[in-house]
Design a protein around this motif. Structure first.
Motif, PDB file in Angstrom:
ATOM      1  N   TYR A 202      41.278  29.020  30.289  1.00 50.62           N
ATOM      2  CA  TYR A 202      40.642  29.380  31.560  1.00 50.62           C
ATOM      3  C   TYR A 202      39.262  29.977  31.295  1.00 50.62           C
ATOM      4  N   THR A 203      38.481  29.271  30.509  1.00 50.08           N
ATOM      5  CA  THR A 203      37.143  29.708  30.129  1.00 50.08           C
ATOM      6  C   THR A 203      36.257  29.789  31.374  1.00 50.08           C
ATOM      7  N   LEU A 209      37.288  24.342  32.988  1.00 48.57           N
ATOM      8  CA  LEU A 209      37.580  25.184  34.144  1.00 48.57           C
ATOM      9  C   LEU A 209      37.340  24.418  35.446  1.00 48.57           C
ATOM     10  N   ALA A 210      36.287  23.606  35.467  1.00 52.86           N
ATOM     11  CA  ALA A 210      35.997  22.810  36.665  1.00 52.86           C
ATOM     12  C   ALA A 210      37.146  21.843  36.958  1.00 52.86           C
ATOM     13  N   MET A 211      37.699  21.218  35.909  1.00 50.85           N
ATOM     14  CA  MET A 211      38.841  20.328  36.089  1.00 50.85           C
ATOM     15  C   MET A 211      40.053  21.091  36.597  1.00 50.85           C
ATOM     16  N   GLN A 212      40.275  22.272  36.027  1.00 48.61           N
ATOM     17  CA  GLN A 212      41.426  23.071  36.424  1.00 48.61           C
ATOM     18  C   GLN A 212      41.307  23.503  37.882  1.00 48.61           C
ATOM     19  N   LYS A 222      37.761  14.668  42.626  1.00 54.15           N
ATOM     20  CA  LYS A 222      36.816  15.514  41.892  1.00 54.15           C
ATOM     21  C   LYS A 222      37.264  15.698  40.446  1.00 54.15           C
ATOM     22  N   LEU A 223      38.576  15.860  40.246  1.00 49.70           N
ATOM     23  CA  LEU A 223      39.126  15.983  38.895  1.00 49.70           C
ATOM     24  C   LEU A 223      38.815  14.732  38.082  1.00 49.70           C
ATOM     25  N   ALA A 224      39.018  13.557  38.691  1.00 51.78           N
ATOM     26  CA  ALA A 224      38.722  12.306  37.992  1.00 51.78           C
ATOM     27  C   ALA A 224      37.229  12.174  37.707  1.00 51.78           C
TER      28      ALA A 224
END
Length: 255
Positions: A202-203, A209-212, A222-224
């Motif tokens: 969880y940097t 973090l953006a993907m998480q 957005k994840l893809a």
């Protein structure tokens, strides 16, 4: 010749990308749940929107910096240790178990242990180093101990050459090409491991973090899109290595 090169270097990769997009589009249409498996158009829109956010560029820069740092550290440690192993069979035998353990241990186990020890912003670099270093060490050591190099070293020793001359004339001609060749796979690997470390640690800043965050908010498109950015970042790193190789070839420092 130019037509053939264009076909293999541009047209074939584009066909491959189109095939991937086609399979994804077909799967999305069959599953018919855009919220879970969005279509290619939705991912494309999300991908374009990323470039309008200043935070996006900071995340890309943070992941890129961590990837470069862990890659450079891996080479800085792997090279002298590989040289020491090539010079001394005793050292090579002593160090071999350490390299084998690091190369064999599952990445998730490394990340979980590192989570308890290191700061979340440092952890992706540490994990990347622990994954890339043993591979770089093995590549350098194998290059330094192949039959041609061993013959060159024996010849140098026969004429009582100094150790620094052995390094310069027997080892260096193979180290640079080997290092550049391995960088083509190890630098993209550094990106992949850095992103994985960012997700689990969880940097505060980075693509992980953006993907998480996208996954938590069920923004799969957005994840893809972020995953696609990570892939493009890996290819950008590969492009940097290719550029470096071209420069070294022009300077006649690399075969």
């Amino acid at each position: 010749m130019k037509t053939k090169r264009l076909f293999y270097n541009l047209i074939c990769p584009l066909i491959g990308v189109a095939a991937i997009a086609g399979v994804w589009a077909a799967a999305s249409a069959i599953y018919n749940k855009p919220l879970i498996l969005p279509g290619v158009a939705d991912i494309t829109v999300a991908f374009v929107k990323l470039f309008g956010s200043g935070k996006f560029y900071l995340d890309v820069a943070a992941t890129f910096a961590r990837s470069i740092i862990c890659f450079v550290l891996s080479y800085l440690f792997a090279l002298p240790l590989a040289l020491a192993s090539a010079f001394s069979k005793t050292f090579a035998s002593v160090f071999k178990p350490f390299a084998e353990v690091l190369r064999s241990v599952p990445m998730i186990a490394v990340i979980l242990v590192a989570l308890a020890v290191f700061n979340s912003s440092v952890l992706p670099v540490v994990v990347g180093f622990l994954m890339v270093f043993p591979l770089a060490y093995s590549a350098f050591y194998n290059a330094l101990t192949n039959a041609d190099v061993v013959l060159s070293v024996e010849t140098c020793r026969l004429f009582k050459a100094r150790r620094r001359d052995i390094v310069r004339y027997a080892y260096m001609p193979v180290l640079l090409p080997s290092g550049v060749l391995q960088a083509q796979s190890l630098l993209p690997l550094s990106v992949k491991v850095a992103v994985s470390g960012e997700v689990l640690a969880y940097t505060r800043r980075g693509l992980g973090l953006a993907m998480q965050s996208a996954q938590i908010n069920v923004e799969i498109d957005k994840l893809a899109a972020y995953a696609l950015i990570a892939v493009l970042l890996s290819y950008a790193c590969l492009g940097l290595v290719k550029l470096l190789e071209l420069i070294l070839r022009r300077c006649r420092l690399c075969r």
